[in-house]
Design a protein around this motif. Sequence first.
Motif, PDB file in Angstrom:
ATOM      1  N   LEU A 258       0.817  -1.225   0.000  1.00 28.11           N
ATOM      2  CA  LEU A 258       0.000   0.000   0.000  1.00 28.11           C
ATOM      3  C   LEU A 258       0.844   1.266   0.000  1.00 28.11           C
ATOM      4  N   LYS A 259       2.097   1.164   0.469  1.00 29.69           N
ATOM      5  CA  LYS A 259       3.041   2.289   0.469  1.00 29.69           C
ATOM      6  C   LYS A 259       2.478   3.539   1.159  1.00 29.69           C
ATOM      7  N   PRO A 260       2.136   3.441   2.437  1.00 29.72           N
ATOM      8  CA  PRO A 260       1.618   4.601   3.165  1.00 29.72           C
ATOM      9  C   PRO A 260       2.701   5.647   3.403  1.00 29.72           C
ATOM     10  N   SER A 261       2.264   6.878   3.623  1.00 25.71           N
ATOM     11  CA  SER A 261       3.206   7.964   3.913  1.00 25.71           C
ATOM     12  C   SER A 261       3.280   8.280   5.400  1.00 25.71           C
ATOM     13  N   PHE A 262       2.332   7.749   6.181  1.00 27.97           N
ATOM     14  CA  PHE A 262       2.343   7.925   7.632  1.00 27.97           C
ATOM     15  C   PHE A 262       2.006   6.591   8.276  1.00 27.97           C
ATOM     16  N   ILE A 263       2.926   6.079   9.108  1.00 30.35           N
ATOM     17  CA  ILE A 263       2.786   4.746   9.696  1.00 30.35           C
ATOM     18  C   ILE A 263       2.722   4.848  11.207  1.00 30.35           C
ATOM     19  N   ILE A 264       1.713   4.203  11.789  1.00 30.26           N
ATOM     20  CA  ILE A 264       1.595   4.124  13.243  1.00 30.26           C
ATOM     21  C   ILE A 264       1.928   2.694  13.656  1.00 30.26           C
ATOM     22  N   LEU A 265       2.912   2.551  14.530  1.00 25.08           N
ATOM     23  CA  LEU A 265       3.311   1.246  15.036  1.00 25.08           C
ATOM     24  C   LEU A 265       2.831   1.156  16.482  1.00 25.08           C
ATOM     25  N   ASP A 266       1.715   0.475  16.699  1.00 28.22           N
ATOM     26  CA  ASP A 266       1.112   0.405  18.031  1.00 28.22           C
ATOM     27  C   ASP A 266       1.536  -0.880  18.741  1.00 28.22           C
ATOM     28  N   GLU A 267       2.621  -0.778  19.512  1.00 23.32           N
ATOM     29  CA  GLU A 267       3.154  -1.903  20.281  1.00 23.32           C
ATOM     30  C   GLU A 267       3.323  -3.150  19.412  1.00 23.32           C
ATOM     31  N   ILE A 268       3.952  -2.951  18.258  1.00 22.52           N
ATOM     32  CA  ILE A 268       4.145  -4.073  17.334  1.00 22.52           C
ATOM     33  C   ILE A 268       5.098  -5.117  17.897  1.00 22.52           C
ATOM     34  N   ASP A 269       5.899  -4.733  18.908  1.00 24.48           N
ATOM     35  CA  ASP A 269       6.843  -5.668  19.504  1.00 24.48           C
ATOM     36  C   ASP A 269       6.163  -6.645  20.457  1.00 24.48           C
ATOM     37  N   SER A 270       4.886  -6.412  20.764  1.00 23.83           N
ATOM     38  CA  SER A 270       4.156  -7.284  21.682  1.00 23.83           C
ATOM     39  C   SER A 270       4.067  -8.709  21.134  1.00 23.83           C
ATOM     40  N   GLY A 271       4.546  -9.664  21.919  1.00 15.52           N
ATOM     41  CA  GLY A 271       4.440 -11.070  21.538  1.00 15.52           C
ATOM     42  C   GLY A 271       5.483 -11.556  20.554  1.00 15.52           C
ATOM     43  N   LEU A 272       6.435 -10.711  20.184  1.00 16.16           N
ATOM     44  CA  LEU A 272       7.455 -11.128  19.224  1.00 16.16           C
ATOM     45  C   LEU A 272       8.709 -11.631  19.932  1.00 16.16           C
ATOM     46  N   ASP A 273       9.277 -12.716  19.409  1.00 15.25           N
ATOM     47  CA  ASP A 273      10.555 -13.158  19.947  1.00 15.25           C
ATOM     48  C   ASP A 273      11.670 -12.323  19.318  1.00 15.25           C
ATOM     49  N   VAL A 274      12.897 -12.595  19.709  1.00 11.95           N
ATOM     50  CA  VAL A 274      14.026 -11.772  19.273  1.00 11.95           C
ATOM     51  C   VAL A 274      14.172 -11.765  17.757  1.00 11.95           C
ATOM     52  N   ASP A 275      14.055 -12.946  17.138  1.00  9.99           N
ATOM     53  CA  ASP A 275      14.236 -13.041  15.691  1.00  9.99           C
ATOM     54  C   ASP A 275      13.124 -12.320  14.935  1.00  9.99           C
ATOM     55  N   ALA A 276      11.884 -12.487  15.414  1.00 10.51           N
ATOM     56  CA  ALA A 276      10.755 -11.831  14.747  1.00 10.51           C
ATOM     57  C   ALA A 276      10.850 -10.309  14.891  1.00 10.51           C
ATOM     58  N   LEU A 277      11.254  -9.845  16.069  1.00  9.78           N
ATOM     59  CA  LEU A 277      11.415  -8.405  16.279  1.00  9.78           C
ATOM     60  C   LEU A 277      12.495  -7.842  15.352  1.00  9.78           C
ATOM     61  N   LYS A 278      13.562  -8.591  15.170  1.00 10.57           N
ATOM     62  CA  LYS A 278      14.647  -8.165  14.281  1.00 10.57           C
ATOM     63  C   LYS A 278      14.147  -8.059  12.848  1.00 10.57           C
ATOM     64  N   LEU A 279      13.382  -9.045  12.382  1.00 12.39           N
ATOM     65  CA  LEU A 279      12.864  -9.007  11.017  1.00 12.39           C
ATOM     66  C   LEU A 279      11.900  -7.837  10.816  1.00 12.39           C
ATOM     67  N   VAL A 280      11.004  -7.642  11.776  1.00 11.92           N
ATOM     68  CA  VAL A 280      10.022  -6.559  11.665  1.00 11.92           C
ATOM     69  C   VAL A 280      10.714  -5.205  11.635  1.00 11.92           C
ATOM     70  N   SER A 281      11.634  -4.969  12.556  1.00  4.61           N
ATOM     71  CA  SER A 281      12.305  -3.672  12.620  1.00  4.61           C
ATOM     72  C   SER A 281      13.179  -3.430  11.391  1.00  4.61           C
ATOM     73  N   GLU A 282      13.843  -4.467  10.902  1.00  6.08           N
ATOM     74  CA  GLU A 282      14.675  -4.307   9.699  1.00  6.08           C
ATOM     75  C   GLU A 282      13.808  -3.985   8.485  1.00  6.08           C
TER      76      GLU A 282
END
Length: 247
Positions: A158-182
């Motif tokens: 969708l390529k948004p120009s404004f992104i809200i990340l609402d506690e996206i780290d909730s429930g993620l393990d270390v590897d998943a958090l790394k992939l999401v943030s990267e």
Amino acid sequence: MLNINKLNVKVLDKEVIKDFNLDIKNGEIHALMGPNGIGKSSICKTILGDSNYVVESGSITFNGKDLLSMDTTSRAQAGIFLLNQNPIAIEGVTNAEMLRSALNVKFDGKLNLFQFNKEMLDICKKLDIPSSFIHRNINDGMSGGERKKNELLHMWMLKPSFIILDEIDSGLDVDALKLVSESINEYYELYKPSILIITHRIELLHAIKPEYVHMMKDHTIVKSGDMSLAEEINKSGYNKANDVKED
């Protein structure tokens, strides 16, 4: 890009946002921190136009337009995207169907289907998710980590120009958090969106580095700074961080 001025919001006659002010310019990354129950997620829901959140006074403008006069669909079409802690499942609607419909509106019915299919496959590979996700019902039967990846698929398409990340780290393990943030960092480098991060965890802010950090208390922002404020909150907690005088 986004300006919130003296905003007051209620839910069922209960005050959830009080005299809230925030200004986010194009390409800026802001973080919003604070204890549970003080209004962080309420800001997300108000920006997206949840009808349960009644604006009593104040304003929100997005790229100079009155956001409060727009319905939720119009806000999404304007470029606002929410990636939240618990993405909902939608039975009977596949990722491909939803994204194709949304992009058809964006391109006035002139969506290139060959390019659309190729891009979805490329993004699945980038996110290390099976291509079968394309034809799965939205988030249906998916684990928490899979739902976050699925939301990232939507973000890239969708390529948004404004992104809200609402506690996206909730429930993620270390590897998943790394992939999401990267993935979010890569998207930022390509498209330079504005980003609002809502989180309790310093690890996410170390990965997606905000220029500005805001601390909430009593349903409003009480202190703003840079990453040093987030570090102080992580070290001392919200009450002590609020007592530390700003330079």
